[in-house]
Design a protein around this motif. Structure first.
Motif, PDB file in Angstrom:
ATOM      1  N   GLU A 225      43.484 -28.864 108.562  1.00  0.00           N
ATOM      2  CA  GLU A 225      44.338 -29.509 109.599  1.00  0.00           C
ATOM      3  C   GLU A 225      45.824 -29.349 109.139  1.00  0.00           C
ATOM      4  OE1 GLU A 225      45.086 -33.455 109.356  1.00  0.00           O
ATOM      5  OE2 GLU A 225      44.153 -33.721 107.595  1.00  0.00           O
ATOM      6  N   SER A 226      46.667 -29.587 110.216  1.00  0.00           N
ATOM      7  CA  SER A 226      48.141 -29.757 109.783  1.00  0.00           C
ATOM      8  C   SER A 226      48.881 -30.704 109.695  1.00  0.00           C
ATOM      9  CB  SER A 226      48.719 -28.676 110.876  1.00  0.00           C
ATOM     10  OG  SER A 226      48.051 -27.536 111.227  1.00  0.00           O
ATOM     11  N   GLU A 227      48.346 -31.925 110.284  1.00  0.00           N
ATOM     12  CA  GLU A 227      49.167 -33.070 110.552  1.00  0.00           C
ATOM     13  C   GLU A 227      49.061 -34.010 109.568  1.00  0.00           C
ATOM     14  OE1 GLU A 227      48.317 -34.274 114.644  1.00  0.00           O
ATOM     15  OE2 GLU A 227      48.944 -32.280 115.292  1.00  0.00           O
ATOM     16  N   GLY A 228      47.808 -34.266 108.677  1.00  0.00           N
ATOM     17  CA  GLY A 228      47.531 -35.306 107.995  1.00  0.00           C
ATOM     18  C   GLY A 228      46.651 -36.492 108.540  1.00  0.00           C
ATOM     19  N   ASN A 229      46.807 -36.578 109.859  1.00  0.00           N
ATOM     20  CA  ASN A 229      45.895 -37.285 110.545  1.00  0.00           C
ATOM     21  C   ASN A 229      44.310 -37.247 110.114  1.00  0.00           C
ATOM     22  OD1 ASN A 229      45.844 -34.911 112.106  1.00  0.00           O
ATOM     23  ND2 ASN A 229      44.302 -36.183 113.456  1.00  0.00           N
ATOM     24  N   GLY A 230      44.025 -36.132 109.647  1.00  0.00           N
ATOM     25  CA  GLY A 230      42.560 -35.942 109.341  1.00  0.00           C
ATOM     26  C   GLY A 230      42.263 -36.306 107.994  1.00  0.00           C
ATOM     27  N   ARG A 231      43.266 -36.299 107.054  1.00  0.00           N
ATOM     28  CA  ARG A 231      43.212 -36.972 105.695  1.00  0.00           C
ATOM     29  C   ARG A 231      43.073 -38.291 105.785  1.00  0.00           C
ATOM     30  NH1 ARG A 231      44.618 -34.623 100.780  1.00  0.00           N
ATOM     31  NH2 ARG A 231      43.717 -32.730 101.763  1.00  0.00           N
ATOM     32  N   MET A 232      43.853 -39.080 106.562  1.00  0.00           N
ATOM     33  CA  MET A 232      43.849 -40.464 106.930  1.00  0.00           C
ATOM     34  C   MET A 232      42.398 -40.903 107.286  1.00  0.00           C
ATOM     35  SD  MET A 232      47.309 -41.756 106.664  1.00  0.00           S
ATOM     36  CE  MET A 232      48.793 -41.226 107.348  1.00  0.00           C
ATOM     37  N   CYS A 233      42.142 -40.085 108.160  1.00  0.00           N
ATOM     38  CA  CYS A 233      40.769 -40.547 108.870  1.00  0.00           C
ATOM     39  C   CYS A 233      39.484 -40.331 107.796  1.00  0.00           C
ATOM     40  CB  CYS A 233      40.409 -39.817 110.071  1.00  0.00           C
ATOM     41  SG  CYS A 233      41.485 -40.161 111.420  1.00  0.00           S
ATOM     42  N   LEU A 234      39.610 -39.419 107.010  1.00  0.00           N
ATOM     43  CA  LEU A 234      38.502 -39.129 106.076  1.00  0.00           C
ATOM     44  C   LEU A 234      38.454 -39.830 105.034  1.00  0.00           C
ATOM     45  CD1 LEU A 234      38.994 -35.245 106.430  1.00  0.00           C
ATOM     46  CD2 LEU A 234      37.297 -36.523 107.580  1.00  0.00           C
ATOM     47  N   THR A 235      39.670 -40.528 104.769  1.00  0.00           N
ATOM     48  CA  THR A 235      39.798 -41.317 103.402  1.00  0.00           C
ATOM     49  C   THR A 235      39.898 -42.855 103.662  1.00  0.00           C
ATOM     50  OG1 THR A 235      42.045 -40.957 103.420  1.00  0.00           O
ATOM     51  CG2 THR A 235      40.822 -39.565 101.917  1.00  0.00           C
ATOM     52  N   LEU A 236      40.511 -43.215 104.597  1.00  0.00           N
ATOM     53  CA  LEU A 236      40.789 -44.708 104.679  1.00  0.00           C
ATOM     54  C   LEU A 236      39.524 -45.748 105.227  1.00  0.00           C
ATOM     55  CD1 LEU A 236      44.551 -44.584 106.095  1.00  0.00           C
ATOM     56  CD2 LEU A 236      43.652 -45.464 103.564  1.00  0.00           C
ATOM     57  N   PRO A 237      38.716 -45.254 106.231  1.00  0.00           N
ATOM     58  CA  PRO A 237      37.868 -46.178 106.906  1.00  0.00           C
ATOM     59  C   PRO A 237      36.723 -46.066 105.913  1.00  0.00           C
ATOM     60  CG  PRO A 237      38.358 -44.233 108.369  1.00  0.00           C
ATOM     61  CD  PRO A 237      38.982 -43.848 106.985  1.00  0.00           C
ATOM     62  N   ASP A 238      35.928 -47.248 106.233  1.00  0.00           N
ATOM     63  CA  ASP A 238      34.640 -47.538 105.378  1.00  0.00           C
ATOM     64  C   ASP A 238      33.533 -46.779 105.808  1.00  0.00           C
ATOM     65  OD1 ASP A 238      35.930 -49.459 103.911  1.00  0.00           O
ATOM     66  OD2 ASP A 238      35.163 -51.003 105.488  1.00  0.00           O
ATOM     67  N   VAL A 239      33.583 -46.173 107.166  1.00  0.00           N
ATOM     68  CA  VAL A 239      32.529 -45.335 107.565  1.00  0.00           C
ATOM     69  C   VAL A 239      33.034 -44.104 108.127  1.00  0.00           C
ATOM     70  CG1 VAL A 239      30.412 -45.313 109.218  1.00  0.00           C
ATOM     71  CG2 VAL A 239      31.106 -47.650 108.232  1.00  0.00           C
ATOM     72  N   LEU A 240      32.376 -42.833 107.781  1.00  0.00           N
ATOM     73  CA  LEU A 240      32.993 -41.703 108.553  1.00  0.00           C
ATOM     74  C   LEU A 240      31.560 -40.854 108.998  1.00  0.00           C
ATOM     75  CD1 LEU A 240      34.865 -39.325 108.746  1.00  0.00           C
ATOM     76  CD2 LEU A 240      34.432 -38.497 106.630  1.00  0.00           C
ATOM     77  N   ILE A 241      31.758 -40.746 110.375  1.00  0.00           N
ATOM     78  CA  ILE A 241      30.726 -39.887 111.029  1.00  0.00           C
ATOM     79  C   ILE A 241      31.091 -38.554 111.358  1.00  0.00           C
ATOM     80  CG2 ILE A 241      29.039 -39.820 113.006  1.00  0.00           C
ATOM     81  CD1 ILE A 241      29.591 -43.099 113.076  1.00  0.00           C
ATOM     82  N   SER A 242      30.633 -37.645 110.959  1.00  0.00           N
ATOM     83  CA  SER A 242      31.138 -36.202 111.437  1.00  0.00           C
ATOM     84  C   SER A 242      29.936 -35.633 112.128  1.00  0.00           C
ATOM     85  CB  SER A 242      31.304 -35.242 110.092  1.00  0.00           C
ATOM     86  OG  SER A 242      32.246 -35.928 109.162  1.00  0.00           O
ATOM     87  N   LEU A 243      30.282 -35.296 113.390  1.00  0.00           N
ATOM     88  CA  LEU A 243      29.646 -34.344 114.222  1.00  0.00           C
ATOM     89  C   LEU A 243      29.961 -33.066 114.286  1.00  0.00           C
ATOM     90  CD1 LEU A 243      27.873 -34.290 116.961  1.00  0.00           C
ATOM     91  CD2 LEU A 243      29.836 -34.542 118.074  1.00  0.00           C
ATOM     92  N   VAL A 244      28.807 -32.107 113.880  1.00  0.00           N
ATOM     93  CA  VAL A 244      28.865 -30.751 113.666  1.00  0.00           C
ATOM     94  C   VAL A 244      27.857 -29.779 114.213  1.00  0.00           C
ATOM     95  CG1 VAL A 244      29.579 -29.108 111.731  1.00  0.00           C
ATOM     96  CG2 VAL A 244      29.608 -31.382 111.342  1.00  0.00           C
ATOM     97  N   GLY A 245      28.365 -28.817 114.789  1.00  0.00           N
ATOM     98  CA  GLY A 245      27.446 -27.696 115.436  1.00  0.00           C
ATOM     99  C   GLY A 245      26.600 -27.080 114.421  1.00  0.00           C
ATOM    100  N   ILE A 246      25.243 -26.836 114.597  1.00  0.00           N
ATOM    101  CA  ILE A 246      24.540 -26.510 113.314  1.00  0.00           C
ATOM    102  C   ILE A 246      25.006 -25.021 113.015  1.00  0.00           C
ATOM    103  CG2 ILE A 246      22.273 -27.719 114.066  1.00  0.00           C
ATOM    104  CD1 ILE A 246      21.390 -25.149 115.631  1.00  0.00           C
ATOM    105  N   GLU A 247      25.729 -24.398 113.738  1.00  0.00           N
ATOM    106  CA  GLU A 247      26.045 -22.905 113.417  1.00  0.00           C
ATOM    107  C   GLU A 247      27.108 -22.897 112.467  1.00  0.00           C
ATOM    108  OE1 GLU A 247      27.188 -24.611 115.806  1.00  0.00           O
ATOM    109  OE2 GLU A 247      29.262 -23.723 116.610  1.00  0.00           O
ATOM    110  N   LYS A 248      27.732 -23.999 112.042  1.00  0.00           N
ATOM    111  CA  LYS A 248      28.995 -23.963 110.983  1.00  0.00           C
ATOM    112  C   LYS A 248      28.435 -24.000 109.548  1.00  0.00           C
ATOM    113  CE  LYS A 248      32.466 -25.483 114.197  1.00  0.00           C
ATOM    114  NZ  LYS A 248      33.159 -26.430 114.766  1.00  0.00           N
ATOM    115  N   VAL A 249      27.244 -23.728 109.449  1.00  0.00           N
ATOM    116  CA  VAL A 249      27.080 -23.653 107.702  1.00  0.00           C
ATOM    117  C   VAL A 249      27.364 -22.428 107.206  1.00  0.00           C
ATOM    118  CG1 VAL A 249      24.864 -23.130 108.050  1.00  0.00           C
ATOM    119  CG2 VAL A 249      25.397 -24.659 106.178  1.00  0.00           C
ATOM    120  N   LEU A 250      28.038 -22.442 105.914  1.00  0.00           N
ATOM    121  CA  LEU A 250      28.256 -21.376 105.115  1.00  0.00           C
ATOM    122  C   LEU A 250      27.225 -21.748 103.976  1.00  0.00           C
ATOM    123  CD1 LEU A 250      32.286 -21.178 105.169  1.00  0.00           C
ATOM    124  CD2 LEU A 250      30.334 -20.119 106.758  1.00  0.00           C
TER     125      LEU A 250
END
Lengths: 492, 246
Positions: A225-250
């Protein structure tokens, strides 16, 4: 609990929606300006790489391989992610994904969640479902915040508010954040958003994100990401829920070498993203205490089963195809009436709806091929568009209205003529006579009937010449009379 | 060389002058041109509109007509791209291995007109004179399917008297797209308006291209707007000599 089956935007088909958007000169000028800026940046940074074509080849090969063995890599991801302390959930469709995410949020008694831009959540209508269940989602990506506060819809999946200009954004912020004196410099707007959001990052304990990639071998999840908002959301909360399409795996961590070069260059014209977050499970005293991945199918499996259009799922959502598309340039994203706009949206959307919605989208392209040329994972979008057009036609021909519709009758008649040169020749002669009905006194065709009227609304058509080429050839003197010498040809 | 001309259905019907010009250029260069009367269409309109099974008999007909031809020249990059990009797939889609093999045998002998001149014959100066201001529109299929690159420009640069004027965004689609121009007439018209503006901005008298499909589209608007600019297929420019009145 309320859930909805699939996000449903509208019943308008593309030509109808496009016609309306073409009247909006403000949107058209915003879209044109923004896509030109991104395109120019993209061309610069892509041009720097001598091995760009090899990177495209590698990207396409890795994505195709991942899809070929998707069952294996998803299971591997689940195993590795769980081992690292994450929880993996499988969602067959929108309803199931909504139910899982709502349940996780309710378990923690949260009334608000912070969100990182995720188009997958738009796909399942997550925000509407959370609101309907008394939970307020707060978008933290600047563009998504603009969309949310403006009660608008995204028109581009990398730059969702691309159709808005700075003045329009200021108006939304002034109104919604109650800032009557807000300036219109970029820093004024960014600062207003920052003040508005910072307090929320610190207070709200549950975050919802998407993901750019899942890595099978170690169960890692990646967001750029470009704004750093993502980094905040990924690190500050107690609970993180990531919704991901099954095709995105490498398959492997080292596969990122390719995509961390091609994705930022294709998406925003940057050599690398300012923030690249890659995390694995949970760690004591560092980041969220609880981490969930919701793997979403939502009719991706049937696409995987279609060898012709499977490549659709190779997409890494860079949106380079939108920025280069001459159709998107004219209409912007809202004409597609879908979360996924532009060329990739034109192939993805109807497939995500099993061809029951978005049936006009495969026709929303002149097949110019610019999308395929820029695609960093080499999805042959024109080829898939044609394949899907074939499906639309095939299904239409099964209905009475389709079978006896003007398009089918016209195409069957043309196919009959092209099967034999004598039939074609007869039709040409009939056309030369019959056209007298439509040729105006200026000697051109200015108005055509029925479905052909679209042509003459802005264009004249020359009448058929008196003689076809084949007739000219048939009465031509033998070539010996046209010897090269007669032309006095001399090459200096 | 014995060259078999595939005129294409719309050039045959709407643009016979283009065909005559191809014949004139090739004969002037000392080649023998033949025209197989059985020819009809490449099948592109059906295929691209989604009438896939209807396109197959049309391409089968094409393959039958040209099976034993030495070299096939086509004054349309979009028809050649139909053949190169889709014929094999079309044959395979109906499970016809024989047709697929025939297609693979035939395709290496098919050339777009300017590609034939420069790549096969190695000629850039065809002895043309055309004292006009000309701008060149890069058709989508010539650029992104056939990858003709600067081939047409190299030919135009050798034409005596021709002043070549640079078009802005030459590779952006004109909005024709076959049945796209009818099914999405409004978007197509908007794309066309942008293209016409860039053509008029050059001040050229003539806009040329290797495809009459784009040119018919452009001409339709140039004529409707009563502008000074006209269109001409590149073959017509390359056929012109000092004695011609254009």
């Amino acid at each position: 609990m309320t859930t909805q089956e699939q996000t449903h935007w509208s019943d308008r088909d593309f030509p109808e929606a496009a016609k309306e958007l073409l009247q909006d000169s403000q949107i058209r000028s915003n879209v044109r300006h923004a896509t030109n800026v991104i395109q120019a940046k993209r061309n610069n940074v892509v041009g720097e790489l001598a091995d760009w074509q090899q990177l495209r080849d590698a990207g396409a090969a890795i994505r195709a391989h991942s899809l070929e063995h998707l069952d294996y890599y998803l299971a591997q991801f689940e195993e590795a992610c769980t081992r690292a302390g994450g929880h993996v959930h499988w969602a067959r469709d929108s309803a199931e994904a909504n139910r899982i995410i709502l349940g996780l949020i309710q378990k923690h008694d949260a009334k608000e969640v912070i969100k990182i831009k995720t188009m997958t959540s738009e796909e399942i209508g997550l925000n509407q479902n959370l609101e309907a269940n008394g939970i307020h989602p707060i978008e933290t990506d600047l563009a998504e915040l603009i969309i949310q506060l403006g009660r608008d819809k995204p028109s581009h999946f990398v730059v969702p508010a691309l159709h808005k200009n700075r003045q329009e954004v200021r108006e939304i912020f002034r109104r919604e954040m109650n800032l009557p004196d807000l300036g219109e410099r970029p820093e004024d707007l960014a600062s207003a958003a920052r003040t508005y959001l910072r307090e929320k990052y610190l207070r709200i304990k549950v975050a919802v994100s998407g993901a750019n990639f899942l890595i099978a071998e170690n169960g890692a999840v990646c967001i750029v990401e470009s704004e750093g908002n993502g980094r905040m959301c990924l690190t500050l909360p107690d609970v993180l829920i990531s919704l991901v399409g099954i095709e995105k795996v490498l398959p492997k961590y080292r596969d990122m070498e390719v995509f961390l070069q091609t994705l930022p260059r294709s998406a925003t014209g940057e050599r690398m993203n300012p923030y690249n977050s890659i995390w694995t499970g949970v760690h004591e005293g560092d980041g969220p205490k609880e981490f969930h991945v919701v793997l979403l199918d939502n009719r991706r499996s049937p696409i995987l089963g279609d060898a012709e259009s499977r490549q659709t799922l190779q997409c890494i959502r860079c949106a380079a195809c939108l920025n280069v598309c001459p159709v998107y340039h004219q209409t912007g994203g809202h004409a597609y009436e879908s979360v996924y706009a532009g060329p990739i949206g034109a192939i993805l959307t109807p497939q995500l709806h099993s061809m029951t919605e978005g049936r006009s989208l495969p026709y929303a392209s002149s097949l110019c091929g610019a999308c395929y040329e820029v695609c960093p994972v080499k999805i042959n979008i024109p080829e898939v568009l044609i394949h899907l057009r074939g499906k639309v036609v095939e299904e239409d021909q099964k209905t009475l209205s389709g079978k006896f519709g003007m398009w089918n009758i016209g195409m069957q008649a043309a196919a009959f003529l092209f099967a034999s040169s004598s039939r074609l020749s007869l039709a040409q002669h009939l056309g030369q006579i019959g056209q007298k009905l439509v040729v105006s006194k200026n000697g051109v065709i200015e108005r055509l009937p029925f479905m052909l009227s679209g042509w003459t609304q802005t264009r004249d058509l020359m009448p058929l010449p008196d003689q076809t080429f084949r007739d000219w050839w048939a009465q031509r003197k033998p070539p010996s009379d046209h010897s090269p010498a007669q032309e006095n040809f001399h090459v200096e | 060389m014995r060259v078999s001309l595939f005129i294409t259905c719309y050039n045959d019907t709407l643009f016979p002058e283009t065909g005559k010009s191809v014949v004139r250029v090739l004969e002037r260069l000392g080649h023998t041109v033949e025209f197989r009367a059985g020819q009809t269409c490449c099948g592109q309109m059906h295929w691209n509109t989604g009438y896939l099974k209807e396109a197959v008999p049309i391409l089968r007909h094409f393959v039958d007509v040209y099976r034993d031809a030495e070299t096939i020249v086509v004054p349309s990059s979009s028809c050649v791209s139909m053949m190169r990009d889709h014929y094999l797939k079309a044959a395979e889609s109906v499970g016809d291995k024989r047709l697929a093999a025939d297609v693979q045998d035939l395709l290496p002998r098919v050339y777009e007109f300017t590609e034939f001149l420069v790549k096969k014959l190695g000629v850039e100066d065809v002895g043309a004179t055309y004292p006009h201001k000309v701008t060149f529109h890069t058709s989508c299929h010539s650029e992104r399917s056939l990858h003709l690159g600067d081939i047409p420009i190299r030919l135009l640069k050798q034409v005596r008297g021709l002043q070549l004027l640079k078009l802005e965004n030459p590779q952006e689609c004109c909005g024709f797209g076959g049945t796209f121009s009818i099914k999405n007439a409004d978007v197509s018209s908007a794309m066309l308006a942008d293209k016409v503006r860039t053509v008029l901005n050059t001040g050229a008298e003539i806009c040329t291209a290797v495809d009459n499909s784009c040119l018919m589209h452009l001409h339709g608007s140039l004529h409707r707007q009563r502008t000074f600019a006209r269109t001409a297929h590149i073959a017509e420019i390359l056929a012109s000599t000092a004695g011609d009145r254009v």
